[in-house]
Design an enzyme around this catalytic site. Structure first.
Site, PDB file in Angstrom:
ATOM      1  N   TYR A 205       0.849  -1.191   0.000  1.00  0.00           N
ATOM      2  CA  TYR A 205       0.000   0.000   0.000  1.00  0.00           C
ATOM      3  C   TYR A 205       0.887   1.244   0.000  1.00  0.00           C
ATOM      4  CZ  TYR A 205      -4.457  -2.374   0.870  1.00  0.00           C
ATOM      5  OH  TYR A 205      -5.586  -3.140   0.758  1.00  0.00           O
ATOM      6  N   GLU A 206       0.563   2.195  -0.877  1.00  0.00           N
ATOM      7  CA  GLU A 206       1.368   3.407  -0.990  1.00  0.00           C
ATOM      8  C   GLU A 206       0.560   4.674  -0.766  1.00  0.00           C
ATOM      9  OE1 GLU A 206       3.771   3.350  -4.517  1.00  0.00           O
ATOM     10  OE2 GLU A 206       4.432   1.277  -4.196  1.00  0.00           O
ATOM     11  N   ASN A 207      -0.760   4.542  -0.673  1.00  0.00           N
ATOM     12  CA  ASN A 207      -1.655   5.675  -0.429  1.00  0.00           C
ATOM     13  C   ASN A 207      -2.606   5.307   0.709  1.00  0.00           C
ATOM     14  OD1 ASN A 207      -0.856   7.307  -2.917  1.00  0.00           O
ATOM     15  ND2 ASN A 207      -1.560   5.402  -3.861  1.00  0.00           N
TER      16      ASN A 207
END
Length: 311
Positions: free
Chosen positions: A160-162
């Site tokens: 997950y990056e956001n």
């Protein structure tokens, strides 16, 4: 009432030091390893598992990219609270293809990565969002168990990056930590990795997760290719040491990307850094982003990286 026969023993400073060492968590010291991982499937370039050269001397992990918990039939797409669906090239990377590559190579395992810098419907980013810890974990365990069993997978990767709530590290920590713990306890997966990069928010989320659940996380797939293009080999090694300190006791993999992207570390520079880490006896492993991009290049860096790991 205390046992008087034990009192002298527990009051002995030498014994107390020895006892503390036994109870202390094991720390993984920096050392070379033969571990190699490759992300695959995110860019729909029709790459196949069988396209990638595999050295029998490495521990080889494919990481399918990505599974997302989003309802992509909605307009706009909306988070589905842990109900994951497959969002990779299923035509070329099918359950039968997974079984075939694992049957051909006994040193191959396959994982699924969650989230990523995925864009759905051409413009909507994938965010981590949970209605509650209990509901998200319940949905995620159920949906991912189905995917993992259908595809005969071995592990999961957290990318997950956001994040919908940038201040809430606790929900992310508990959701991901309990997901990994439950899947391992149920015998659904045998390993898990996380894939942070050098971003203030991302590091805050993943370091909080690491602080509580590092015992169930096997690899840190740190995205070193996110650093500036003018990063030297010496600076790369410094960055590597910093991330080893950020994720203490973790098996931090070196990495580079084979996509020709302006502004980030080139594959040549990344591989040279891997060579230097090998010399310093702290190349725990290498991962590459991604097989999709390497397809048109003849997988040169995959061959060289695996040769380095086995040398």
């Amino acid at each position: 009432m205390p046992n008087s026969n034990l009192e002298p023993l527990f009051s002995n400073p030498l014994f107390l030091s020895f006892f503390a060492c036994i109870l202390a968590p094991m720390v993984v010291l920096g050392t070379n390893s033969n571990h190699f991982s490759e992300y695959i499937g995110a860019q729909f370039k029709e790459v196949k598992f069988s396209d990638v050269p595999i050295n029998s001397g490495v521990e080889f992990h494919y990481i399918l990219s990505f599974a997302i918990d989003y309802s992509v039939v909605s307009t706009p797409p909306i988070p589905s609270n842990g109900k994951f669906g497959v969002f990779w090239d299923t035509q070329n990377l099918s359950p039968s293809a997974v079984s075939a590559i694992k049957k051909k190579y006994s040193n191959v395992k396959v994982a699924v990565s969650l989230g990523g810098a995925t864009i759905v419907s051409d413009k909507y980013k994938v965010y981590f969002k949970a209605t509650s810890v209990d509901s998200w974990v319940s949905n995620a365990v159920s949906s991912l168990t189905s995917i993992i069993k259908e595809y005969n997978l071995d592990g999961i990767d957290i990318d997950y990056e956001n994040f919908s709530d940038e201040s809430d590290t606790g929900t992310f920590t508990e959701c991901i930590g309990l997901l990994i713990t439950t899947l391992k306890r149920n015998g659904v997966i045998s390993f898990a990795s996380i894939a942070p990069f050098d971003d203030t928010l991302v590091q805050r989320m993943y370091k909080a997760l690491w602080a509580k659940y590092s015992s169930v996380i096997d690899y840190v797939n740190f995205q070193f290719y996110g650093y500036d293009a003018d990063t030297t080999v010496k600076q790369y090694v410094t960055y590597y040491d910093e991330q080893v300190a950020n994720y203490p006791g973790g098996r931090v993999l070196a990495s580079f990307m084979t996509e020709n992207t302006a502004g980030v570390i080139s594959a040549d520079r990344g591989f040279s850094a891997c060579q230097e880490l090998k010399k310093e006896n702290k190349l725990y492993g290498i991962f590459i982003w991604s097989a999709d991009d390497s397809l048109s290049q003849g997988f040169t860096y995959e061959k060289e990286s695996q040769a380095l790991l086995t040398s």
